[in-house]
Design an enzyme around this catalytic site. Sequence first.
Site, PDB file in Angstrom:
ATOM      1  CG  HIS A   1       8.701 -17.706   5.276  1.00  0.00           C
ATOM      2  ND1 HIS A   1       9.503 -18.749   4.852  1.00  0.00           N
ATOM      3  CD2 HIS A   1       9.541 -16.648   5.459  1.00  0.00           C
ATOM      4  CE1 HIS A   1      10.770 -18.341   4.807  1.00  0.00           C
ATOM      5  NE2 HIS A   1      10.822 -17.082   5.156  1.00  0.00           N
TER       6      HIS A   1
ATOM      7  CG  LEU B   1      -1.882  -1.197   1.352  1.00  0.00           C
ATOM      8  CD1 LEU B   1      -2.951  -0.909   2.392  1.00  0.00           C
ATOM      9  CD2 LEU B   1      -2.526  -1.584   0.032  1.00  0.00           C
TER      10      LEU B   1
ATOM     11  CG  ASP C   1       2.361 -10.672  -5.168  1.00  0.00           C
ATOM     12  OD1 ASP C   1       2.711 -10.104  -4.122  1.00  0.00           O
ATOM     13  OD2 ASP C   1       3.172 -11.145  -5.982  1.00  0.00           O
TER      14      ASP C   1
END
Length: 428
Positions: free
Chosen positions: A184, A69, A310
């Site tokens: 992760h 962001l 993503d």
Amino acid sequence: MPPSPPPLLFLNARLVDPGSGSETRGGLLVADGVIADLGQVSSAPDESRVIDCGGDVLAPGLIDMQAFLGEPGAEHRETIASATLAAAAGGVTTLVATSATFPAVDDPAVVDFVLRRARDTGRVRVLPMAALTKGREGKEIAELGLLQQAGAVAFSDGARSVRNALVMRRALTYARDFGALVVHFAQDPDLGAGVMNEGDFAHRLGLSGAPREAEAIMLDRDLRLVALTGARYHAAIVTTTLSLDALRAAKDAGLPVTCGVSINHLTLNENDIGDYRTFLKLRPPLRQEDERKALVEALSEGLIDVIVSDHDPQDVETKRLPFAEAEYGAIGVETMLAAGLRLVHSGDVTLPRLLAAMSSRPAEILGLPQGRLEKGAPADLIRFDPDAPFVVDPAKLHSRCKNTPFDGALLQGVVSATVVAGEIVHEA
């Protein structure tokens, strides 16, 4: 204190509840920020705004578990205001912000900053993900307990893997004691240093390749550490059958593991890179078509839990370079739903299953009350026509950067309304 939005009455809707997998026709009443009634709605307050859906889908708002962001430190690429505007236009009602900011989200003050900026400038819900290690350097564990108290919903170093197995073990143990979720990015940073998927296509383009083993080796290590520690673990993005086999075995063994996949790896393959298209330079790289099909099948059967955008805005200066030198990343929050509907139209995935991976399952993993069509649930909703076609025009997207891998693509699925806590935040 701002006045509460008026009640909303949606009629003639195709109600899709991804949590239960059910589809029904009927109406839905929103009052005081929650779902007050649904199905055959018998009555509504006189002041309600009535919206005839005309057969459009009405479903829980999407929850994107991985989006950059921009704030703090990279406002030239994205801001919370622009990212949440794009999210609302794409039907995303909750954004989980990555820790890969400048400074990293490794201090409670930075968590508080993100939350306050989201409250002041955001259109949708923003939940910060904090760094797993200080400075995202993979050397010293961050203060997970304090960060969680400040409002962090999970812990991740973004697109950086924790190279040291002992550090990772300690981080998982620490997170387990707080009931925290570790997210992760599983990729060996040395073996996976290539700029695209290793194989014949990379050789023809003259580009260095990253083998799928780079992902599998790191993921296998992590799953063994999860078995050792008992911590909750989420593989951020998986892209290969090697990873899917390891995750299937871990889930069958009862380990507390989940995984995600990006919308890019579900709908694109390495051949789409074509003539060095840098907007498709991604980390992890796009794989071969047989790997993409395996990911879609794993999504359909429920092995893959979550779809993420993503979302990673990059400005023109970092993308208009030779492929090997260009930055990784693509925007995606605004086109995630429409791109995912490709899989529904092809018959590979059902609509409830697609929406579950974008709403109810992320909510379960993060412990959120959203993601379901039930009385009393938060009124985070989207209305969309899954068949309405449109051509992706980067100039019309709301992100500050325009590096979309779907530039000029014909997609289906126009979002006509997005509702957050009972308030319409986007209306086409």
